[in-house]
Design a protein around this motif. Sequence first.
Motif, PDB file in Angstrom:
ATOM      1  N   VAL A  54     -46.242  14.508  15.513  1.00  0.00           N
ATOM      2  CA  VAL A  54     -46.031  13.914  14.189  1.00  0.00           C
ATOM      3  C   VAL A  54     -44.990  12.804  14.267  1.00  0.00           C
ATOM      4  O   VAL A  54     -45.155  11.734  13.675  1.00  0.00           O
ATOM      5  CB  VAL A  54     -45.619  14.999  13.170  1.00  0.00           C
ATOM      6  CG1 VAL A  54     -45.110  14.392  11.879  1.00  0.00           C
ATOM      7  CG2 VAL A  54     -46.785  15.931  12.893  1.00  0.00           C
ATOM      8  N   LEU A  55     -43.925  13.037  15.014  1.00  0.00           N
ATOM      9  CA  LEU A  55     -42.874  12.029  15.161  1.00  0.00           C
ATOM     10  C   LEU A  55     -43.405  10.760  15.833  1.00  0.00           C
ATOM     11  O   LEU A  55     -43.117   9.644  15.383  1.00  0.00           O
ATOM     12  CB  LEU A  55     -41.711  12.607  15.955  1.00  0.00           C
ATOM     13  CG  LEU A  55     -40.457  11.758  16.045  1.00  0.00           C
ATOM     14  CD1 LEU A  55     -39.835  11.619  14.668  1.00  0.00           C
ATOM     15  CD2 LEU A  55     -39.481  12.394  17.004  1.00  0.00           C
ATOM     16  N   VAL A  56     -44.193  10.918  16.894  1.00  0.00           N
ATOM     17  CA  VAL A  56     -44.770   9.759  17.587  1.00  0.00           C
ATOM     18  C   VAL A  56     -45.747   9.028  16.665  1.00  0.00           C
ATOM     19  O   VAL A  56     -45.765   7.795  16.601  1.00  0.00           O
ATOM     20  CB  VAL A  56     -45.451  10.195  18.900  1.00  0.00           C
ATOM     21  CG1 VAL A  56     -46.307   9.086  19.480  1.00  0.00           C
ATOM     22  CG2 VAL A  56     -44.405  10.628  19.909  1.00  0.00           C
ATOM     23  N   GLY A  57     -46.552   9.781  15.916  1.00  0.00           N
ATOM     24  CA  GLY A  57     -47.487   9.158  14.974  1.00  0.00           C
ATOM     25  C   GLY A  57     -46.768   8.364  13.892  1.00  0.00           C
ATOM     26  O   GLY A  57     -47.188   7.257  13.539  1.00  0.00           O
ATOM     27  N   LEU A  58     -45.679   8.917  13.363  1.00  0.00           N
ATOM     28  CA  LEU A  58     -44.909   8.197  12.345  1.00  0.00           C
ATOM     29  C   LEU A  58     -44.249   6.953  12.927  1.00  0.00           C
ATOM     30  O   LEU A  58     -44.171   5.915  12.251  1.00  0.00           O
ATOM     31  CB  LEU A  58     -43.856   9.116  11.736  1.00  0.00           C
ATOM     32  CG  LEU A  58     -44.384  10.186  10.788  1.00  0.00           C
ATOM     33  CD1 LEU A  58     -43.259  11.120  10.366  1.00  0.00           C
ATOM     34  CD2 LEU A  58     -45.040   9.564   9.582  1.00  0.00           C
ATOM     35  N   LEU A  59     -43.790   7.027  14.169  1.00  0.00           N
ATOM     36  CA  LEU A  59     -43.203   5.858  14.810  1.00  0.00           C
ATOM     37  C   LEU A  59     -44.238   4.749  14.983  1.00  0.00           C
ATOM     38  O   LEU A  59     -43.969   3.584  14.689  1.00  0.00           O
ATOM     39  CB  LEU A  59     -42.595   6.229  16.163  1.00  0.00           C
ATOM     40  CG  LEU A  59     -41.987   5.073  16.958  1.00  0.00           C
ATOM     41  CD1 LEU A  59     -40.763   4.539  16.248  1.00  0.00           C
ATOM     42  CD2 LEU A  59     -41.660   5.519  18.359  1.00  0.00           C
ATOM     43  N   ILE A  60     -45.437   5.120  15.418  1.00  0.00           N
ATOM     44  CA  ILE A  60     -46.502   4.124  15.583  1.00  0.00           C
ATOM     45  C   ILE A  60     -46.897   3.535  14.236  1.00  0.00           C
ATOM     46  O   ILE A  60     -47.118   2.323  14.114  1.00  0.00           O
ATOM     47  CB  ILE A  60     -47.703   4.748  16.319  1.00  0.00           C
ATOM     48  CG1 ILE A  60     -47.330   4.994  17.782  1.00  0.00           C
ATOM     49  CG2 ILE A  60     -48.940   3.869  16.217  1.00  0.00           C
ATOM     50  CD1 ILE A  60     -48.365   5.736  18.575  1.00  0.00           C
ATOM     51  N   LEU A  61     -46.954   4.367  13.200  1.00  0.00           N
ATOM     52  CA  LEU A  61     -47.284   3.858  11.868  1.00  0.00           C
ATOM     53  C   LEU A  61     -46.208   2.901  11.373  1.00  0.00           C
ATOM     54  O   LEU A  61     -46.520   1.835  10.819  1.00  0.00           O
ATOM     55  CB  LEU A  61     -47.461   5.029  10.898  1.00  0.00           C
ATOM     56  CG  LEU A  61     -47.851   4.650   9.482  1.00  0.00           C
ATOM     57  CD1 LEU A  61     -49.250   4.029   9.476  1.00  0.00           C
ATOM     58  CD2 LEU A  61     -47.801   5.858   8.589  1.00  0.00           C
ATOM     59  N   PHE A  62     -44.946   3.253  11.593  1.00  0.00           N
ATOM     60  CA  PHE A  62     -43.841   2.382  11.180  1.00  0.00           C
ATOM     61  C   PHE A  62     -43.908   1.035  11.899  1.00  0.00           C
ATOM     62  O   PHE A  62     -43.789  -0.028  11.282  1.00  0.00           O
ATOM     63  CB  PHE A  62     -42.502   3.081  11.473  1.00  0.00           C
ATOM     64  CG  PHE A  62     -41.303   2.225  11.227  1.00  0.00           C
ATOM     65  CD1 PHE A  62     -40.906   1.904   9.946  1.00  0.00           C
ATOM     66  CD2 PHE A  62     -40.558   1.740  12.294  1.00  0.00           C
ATOM     67  CE1 PHE A  62     -39.795   1.121   9.724  1.00  0.00           C
ATOM     68  CE2 PHE A  62     -39.446   0.955  12.083  1.00  0.00           C
ATOM     69  CZ  PHE A  62     -39.067   0.642  10.789  1.00  0.00           C
ATOM     70  N   LYS A  63     -44.120   1.083  13.215  1.00  0.00           N
ATOM     71  CA  LYS A  63     -44.220  -0.156  13.980  1.00  0.00           C
ATOM     72  C   LYS A  63     -45.416  -0.984  13.530  1.00  0.00           C
ATOM     73  O   LYS A  63     -45.342  -2.215  13.449  1.00  0.00           O
ATOM     74  CB  LYS A  63     -44.339   0.163  15.471  1.00  0.00           C
ATOM     75  CG  LYS A  63     -43.066   0.662  16.091  1.00  0.00           C
ATOM     76  CD  LYS A  63     -43.216   1.206  17.476  1.00  0.00           C
ATOM     77  CE  LYS A  63     -44.015   0.366  18.405  1.00  0.00           C
ATOM     78  NZ  LYS A  63     -44.025   0.848  19.785  1.00  0.00           N
ATOM     79  N   SER A  64     -46.521  -0.329  13.225  1.00  0.00           N
ATOM     80  CA  SER A  64     -47.726  -1.042  12.801  1.00  0.00           C
ATOM     81  C   SER A  64     -47.527  -1.721  11.452  1.00  0.00           C
ATOM     82  O   SER A  64     -47.989  -2.854  11.249  1.00  0.00           O
ATOM     83  CB  SER A  64     -48.906  -0.080  12.718  1.00  0.00           C
ATOM     84  OG  SER A  64     -49.158   0.498  13.957  1.00  0.00           O
ATOM     85  N   VAL A  65     -46.842  -1.048  10.540  1.00  0.00           N
ATOM     86  CA  VAL A  65     -46.573  -1.662   9.229  1.00  0.00           C
ATOM     87  C   VAL A  65     -45.667  -2.878   9.400  1.00  0.00           C
ATOM     88  O   VAL A  65     -45.907  -3.937   8.797  1.00  0.00           O
ATOM     89  CB  VAL A  65     -45.967  -0.628   8.260  1.00  0.00           C
ATOM     90  CG1 VAL A  65     -45.414  -1.295   7.019  1.00  0.00           C
ATOM     91  CG2 VAL A  65     -47.003   0.415   7.877  1.00  0.00           C
ATOM     92  N   LEU A  66     -44.633  -2.757  10.234  1.00  0.00           N
ATOM     93  CA  LEU A  66     -43.775  -3.914  10.491  1.00  0.00           C
ATOM     94  C   LEU A  66     -44.553  -5.053  11.139  1.00  0.00           C
ATOM     95  O   LEU A  66     -44.391  -6.215  10.768  1.00  0.00           O
ATOM     96  CB  LEU A  66     -42.613  -3.512  11.406  1.00  0.00           C
ATOM     97  CG  LEU A  66     -41.436  -2.812  10.766  1.00  0.00           C
ATOM     98  CD1 LEU A  66     -40.407  -2.454  11.815  1.00  0.00           C
ATOM     99  CD2 LEU A  66     -40.813  -3.663   9.697  1.00  0.00           C
TER     100      LEU A  66
END
Length: 116
Positions: A54-66
């Motif tokens: 979940v943490l890795v998925g949220l990090l990828i989502l955050f980076k993708s939004v940026l």
Amino acid sequence: MTIDASLNERLRRVVRKHDKMKRNGVVHRVGRDGLIRSRPRLIRPQFPWRGLAVLVGLLILFKSVLFAQIGPNNYDLRVEALRQGTLLEQAGAVVMQPEPVTVAVGGYLKQFFFQR
């Protein structure tokens, strides 16, 4: 301590031990005297793989939004600025490095949310 209190305490320990045996399983050991003793199997805490995913998925989502919001050129400039900073900022630059998943998800998000 009265006899009833002592009995209730022993009964409570036996019930708790048997509940653990039902939950975790049983280990049988033969003692030096030849008596077979049953104990609940010890369950050690395991590494929280689901939480890490979940943490890795949220990090990828955050980076993708940026990535989608500021664009690939500005994103690369900001990551490069992090590379020139302190040791902590350099570690952040390694984490924020755009990988193919970030670029793909960022491109997908850009067409729906960040059209100008």
